[in-house]
Design a protein around this motif. Structure first.
Motif, short mmCIF file in Angstrom:
data_model
loop_
_atom_site.label_atom_id
_atom_site.label_comp_id
_atom_site.label_asym_id
_atom_site.label_seq_id
_atom_site.Cartn_x
_atom_site.Cartn_y
_atom_site.Cartn_z
N UNK A 84 0.67 -0.92 0.17
CA UNK A 84 0.43 0.30 0.10
C UNK A 84 1.01 1.62 0.28
N UNK A 85 0.34 1.99 0.01
CA UNK A 85 1.20 3.76 -1.06
C UNK A 85 0.32 4.87 0.34
N UNK A 86 1.33 4.98 1.68
CA UNK A 86 1.30 6.19 2.68
C UNK A 86 1.45 7.45 2.02
N UNK A 87 0.14 8.65 2.11
CA UNK A 87 0.17 9.66 1.53
C UNK A 87 0.45 11.05 2.11
N UNK A 88 1.45 11.73 2.39
CA UNK A 88 1.72 12.97 3.58
C UNK A 88 1.00 14.83 3.09
N UNK A 89 0.53 14.21 1.45
CA UNK A 89 0.59 15.23 1.11
C UNK A 89 1.20 16.44 0.30
N UNK A 90 0.54 16.92 -0.24
CA UNK A 90 1.60 17.74 -1.75
C UNK A 90 1.77 19.03 -0.79
N UNK A 91 2.83 19.97 -1.77
CA UNK A 91 3.02 21.26 -1.35
C UNK A 91 3.58 21.63 0.41
N UNK A 92 4.63 20.48 0.54
CA UNK A 92 5.46 21.03 1.84
C UNK A 92 6.39 20.71 1.71
N UNK A 93 7.39 22.57 2.02
CA UNK A 93 9.14 22.65 1.41
C UNK A 93 9.84 20.76 2.13
N UNK A 94 9.63 20.14 2.55
CA UNK A 94 10.41 18.96 3.26
C UNK A 94 9.16 17.83 3.80
N UNK A 95 9.88 16.65 3.63
CA UNK A 95 9.66 15.43 4.15
C UNK A 95 11.10 14.75 4.82
N UNK A 96 10.42 13.78 6.40
CA UNK A 96 11.52 13.20 6.11
C UNK A 96 9.85 11.83 7.20
#
Length: 275
Positions: free
Chosen positions: A126-138
């Protein structure tokens, strides 16, 4: 003041005001900013006072408005407006002797939601999605993309997976989800053919057979996606009904991929190992 001297004699006259003038001081703090609606710590200062009181231009609330050092929790209107003025007043003899205000700017905080904890069959993905449009992800495994593929091979029997996102203002939000993998040996067979996807062989080397059911009136799309989310193979299948399609995977590097079948009825995804 006045002084006079003659020879060895000297005299001084000093005027002293009794009682001495009392100067009350109040300082709310310097203008500041914070992310979101978390309580803001107020570190005011006051001297020569009998009591103090904090007031707000907005609709938030103070932890204790009668204390110099307290907290302020922004209200809904504060968040909408984006700022609020906080004033510290110092009282003596039942009168306001000093007051000072500070401006608190409220920066929008990011919002991330990975959903509820869930169970996944060991041969599913499955795929977890944190959303788009943020400057960085960790992500908890060190990935820095907006999404994360979840497989039993990488995360084992159970894992707490978290992601931290940062917006353009430097504000941070964090969310986590617990994923439990199950052998699904006692799972019931799918209720309809649309829920079935068979990949053979898997692992594969040069060609792979994909069996599925296309119950829609539009072509099915078969995609192979790498772990970065890039589509490395894509084919349209014009037929409908039960299908067995052969896919050429020559030229793809060895590793873990994800095979997706999209029809008018929905999407099926399974991991594909290439050696």
């Amino acid at each position: 003041d006045y002084s006079v001297s003659s020879g060895a004699d000297a005299a001084w006259i000093d005027n002293i005001e009794m009682p001495a003038t009392i100067h009350t001081v109040a300082f709310a703090g310097f203008d500041n900013q914070q992310c979101g609606s978390e309580p803001f710590i107020l570190e005011g200062f006051a001297s020569q006072y009998e009591e103090v009181s904090w007031t707000t231009s907005g609709d938030g609330s103070f932890g204790d408005s009668s204390q110099v050092e307290t907290t302020y929790t922004p209200g809904p209107q504060d968040i909408i407006i984006g700022q609020v003025t906080l004033t510290l007043k110092a009282f003596r003899d039942n009168d306001v002797k000093a007051q000072h205000s500070m401006l608190l700017t409220l920066i929008p905080a990011p919002e991330v939601d990975l959903g509820d904890d869930f169970t996944l069959c060991v041969d599913h993905v499955t795929l977890l999605n944190a959303g788009t449009g943020y400057s960085s992800y960790l992500w908890s495994n060190g990935e820095t993309k907006p999404y994360l593929w979840i497989t039993h091979e990488e995360f084992g029997e159970e894992a707490t997976i978290w992601v931290e996102v940062t917006n353009e203002f430097g504000c941070i939000a964090l969310d986590s989800v617990i994923v439990t993998f199950d052998s699904c040996l006692n799972a019931e067979l799918p209720e309809s053919p649309e829920e079935q996807l068979v990949i053979f062989p898997n692992p594969a080397n040069s060609r792979v057979h994909v069996s599925f059911f296309n119950g829609g009136s539009t072509p099915a799309i078969i995609r192979i996606v790498d772990q970065r989310g890039q589509v490395v193979r894509s084919e349209n299948v014009q037929k409908s009904g039960s299908l067995n399609h052969e896919l050429d995977i020559n030229g793809l590097n060895a590793g873990l991929y994800f095979l997706m079948v999209e029809t008018q009825k929905g999407r099926l995804v399974k991991p594909l190992s290439i050696y």
